[in-house]
Design a protein around this motif. Sequence first.
Motif: not given
Lengths: 501, 320, 167
Positions: A4-11, A14-19, A53-55
């Motif tokens: 869950l922490t990883y998922a929250l981190d992604a959410v 900014p870079s992943t949200v933008l992606a 980044s890969p993610l």
Amino acid sequence: MDGLTYALDAVTTPSTVLAAAGGVLWGILGGALPGLSPSIAMALLLPFTFDMSPLAAIILLTGVYIGAEYGGSIPAILIRTPGTNAAAATVIDGYTLHQQGRGGEALGLSLVAGTIAGLVGLVCLVLLTAPLSALALYFKPPAYFALAFLGLSIIAALSEGSLIKGLIMGVIGLMVATVGTDPLSGVTRFTFGEPDLLGGIDYIFVMLGVFAVAELMSKVAEKDGVEGGAISKAVARVKLPGLRKLWDLRRAQAIGTTVGIIEGPIPGAGGTVAAFLSYNEAKRWSKTPEKFGKGSEEGVVAPEAANNAVTSSALIPTLSFGIPGSNSMAILLGGLLIHGIQPGPMLLTSRPDLVYGLFGGLFMSNLFMLIFGLLVLGPAIWLVNRPKPYLTAGIFMVVLSGIYVINQSLFDFWIVLIAGIIGYGMRLLKFPVLPLILGIVLGYMVESNYRRSLLLTNGEHRVFLENPLSLGLLICAGLIIGLAILSEIRRFRRPGIAAHG
Amino acid sequence: MKYHGIRGLLGAAAVATALVTAPPALADYPVQTVRLITHSSPGGGMDVFLRKIGQHLGPIMGVNFVVESVTGSGGAAAMAAVVNGPKDGSVFYGSTPTHIITSLLSNPSVTYEEMAPVVNLFNDPQTVYVLADSPYQTLGDIVADAQENPSSVVVSVSTPGSLDRQVMEEFQALTETSMIVLTHDGGGDAILSVLNGTAQVGVSEIAELRGQMEAGKVRIIATYTDERVPGIGDVPTAREQGYDLVVSKFRGIAGAKDLPPDVIAAWEEGVATLMKDPEFRDWYEAEGLQNAYQTQAEALAARDEFVVSLQAFFDEFGIN
Amino acid sequence: MHKATLAVSAALFVLAVAYWFAADAIPASRLAGQVGADGLPKLLGLALGVLSLLLAGQTLFEMRRAAAAGQGEDKGEGGDRLPGSWREHLRALGLIGIGVGYLLLLPHLGYIVSAGLLLAAVATYAGLKPSWATLLFAVGGGVVFYLIFVKILQIPLPAGFWPGLLR
């Protein structure tokens, strides 16, 4: 850190949200342009992911995929042109609704149904990865054959009142599918020495011809005739379904979502088959099956739920085996490999940040799909409300542009035009279109797996009954065909109903 | 399954290579920008390969490499793009056996005969693999089983026209056994068939197997190569196990016929230097590729030999 | 409608026969497995042949029934006439004609010019009176399509002879 922490981190990064946002927006636009399949829309962005980044890269690519599978329904509803293969089933009732002046409602239904299915699919992806990836392994050649055969059996159900015409179109579709390289020996068939036919005839060409070009031909023909079938009123605006409406449509939504989630992990089956199967099932279980084909809301919800549910569960074999089940997933795999990430059984243990981060990204992408879907629909509706001459010219131009990307050959445009003439003739003589599409889509799968099965058993047909999965699917197919023949015979006996053909 | 693709990549690759192109080259190459054309779609094996070449060979030869993928017609479209392009050393083709197979099987407007290899770089080893808990330990076990139970051992290979299919047909002829060679729509499906037990044996390239190997799901029991392949455990070659079969799935650069000799020389020299580049070597060894550098003359001879054997295979099995 | 359906069944029958013979000419390969590369095609040829005869039979049956039921009822069912007139069908085919013209010009004039011409031709054909607006639509549309497909999407649509002039 846990998942869950990883998922929250992604959410929250900014870079992943933008992606996710950029990917979905690009995907919707790409999917809405006929000829640009989800895989091509993804491939176009691939070079830009090298520096990410890969993610962020994988979230961007899956975002495009999700957006594109939705985007395909926009032209399917508005201009009778499926933007992606999986939107072909949406054309039937979506465009009919649009002709009845309810295009805005259809677009809203497709968007909401797709979002719900995508989110449910995501939950299944998170919770059921293990059983669903086992499902992909259960499918051996006999079961693939039976699945494709089940898909073909829908032809019987979809050609009510004109079973013979439906079967003829189905056979012609299968004939088109035999063009190209033989699946077992590698000899070429029906290519007449033409290298452009070596890889077969892609069904998007035939679909654009029989749907879009045939529709345009009817439109220009109408000029000095009666305004039959023309859209009576301009579509006002997008109308999202209320909770009550969604509740009324729950059955179609559930059928579409379930079929999509099950089909997703099975390599080669994909969104198109899922959309058609769920359309047929939704019709069977509907309280108002007679409305299907005449502007049924369920007829939009079921296939759109199915092709968006597929976007989540299709990731399963790619992530857990490193084996892509479709073109889109092959591009995603390529994107991962470029970053030095090898998907496979070890991925979850070696890179949990990536897997759970992707889950977070998928969640965002589905929400962005809802937001951008709404934003894009306004301009899309504005475009199709332009005066007929401009609209006709514009659609024809779109049809004669995008597909060049697939083989970079003018040859494909000729196929589209010929398919257009045939499609126009089919309309005049009331030959159903869907059996043709189903035949082309499933021909390769049904033939190659039938022959592979026999190869494995030295010609023994028993194998189709011994494999439990295959047996079950074949029984379903038998029921569908049996019921269709029964109703056809009944119809023929009572001439009053038969005459309409 | 048909894999689509697009040209794309142009801009990004050009920018990327432009940035690293600093030091002047060995010899002056006649053109500034060189297009490398592949029939593989973006992200596909050949696409990545050409991009790596562009990245490392750019500084050595002092040119900008741009990768373009021209998909369609089993490589025929890409071949036409190369042959119909200018013959000044500004356009090349990432060559694999595919374009020769396409030339022989169909009747494309441009065939391999209008092209000539420039250099060959690698051999992509074809390996025989089984599930980790399979009773087979060597090729001999498979042959013994196939002799005892004819037409029961199932071998999973990729597409019908592929080299892995071809080598298994030849393997049967060589060992006088009869097995079932199951073809698929691509390499991924073929691995799935081994994983789910449809087939007992599979033939594949190393890169595609890597994920399953690292997870301990499959193991490689033989390679169809001249020498043992590093990085996959100490696996004996088929020849060491007594079966004289070697498949050369070459990867190289080809161009139109009769390119200027100084262009060819620049490539031969540049690639020879490239193969010694440690960073580049790390990459290709991790990919499971073998250094199989050949000059134009050597590559040409190897190609002709390959064509003869391929044609013989097609004739023997009635494929045309 | 019935007569046209009969003609189509005849054409389909011819197609079935031709397809069957083309399937028969597929070279036999030992690698093709038990069924062979011509297995499904021959079955399809046969199926299409039988189905086209069935369609003809069904149509003849309906014609007889319609004749027995009398002319008036036939019209009421909207039965025996193709929808639309021949003039309409010719107009519809005209659109394909424009498409053919576009495909022939595309390799020579390039995408941007051909697109403009196609837009103008189809818009006029679909009822737009030639005017400055048509011209604007053609030029603007050509540029917009060029920007979307060639520039943004990087699809290498033919450029025509223009680049040659610049050299």
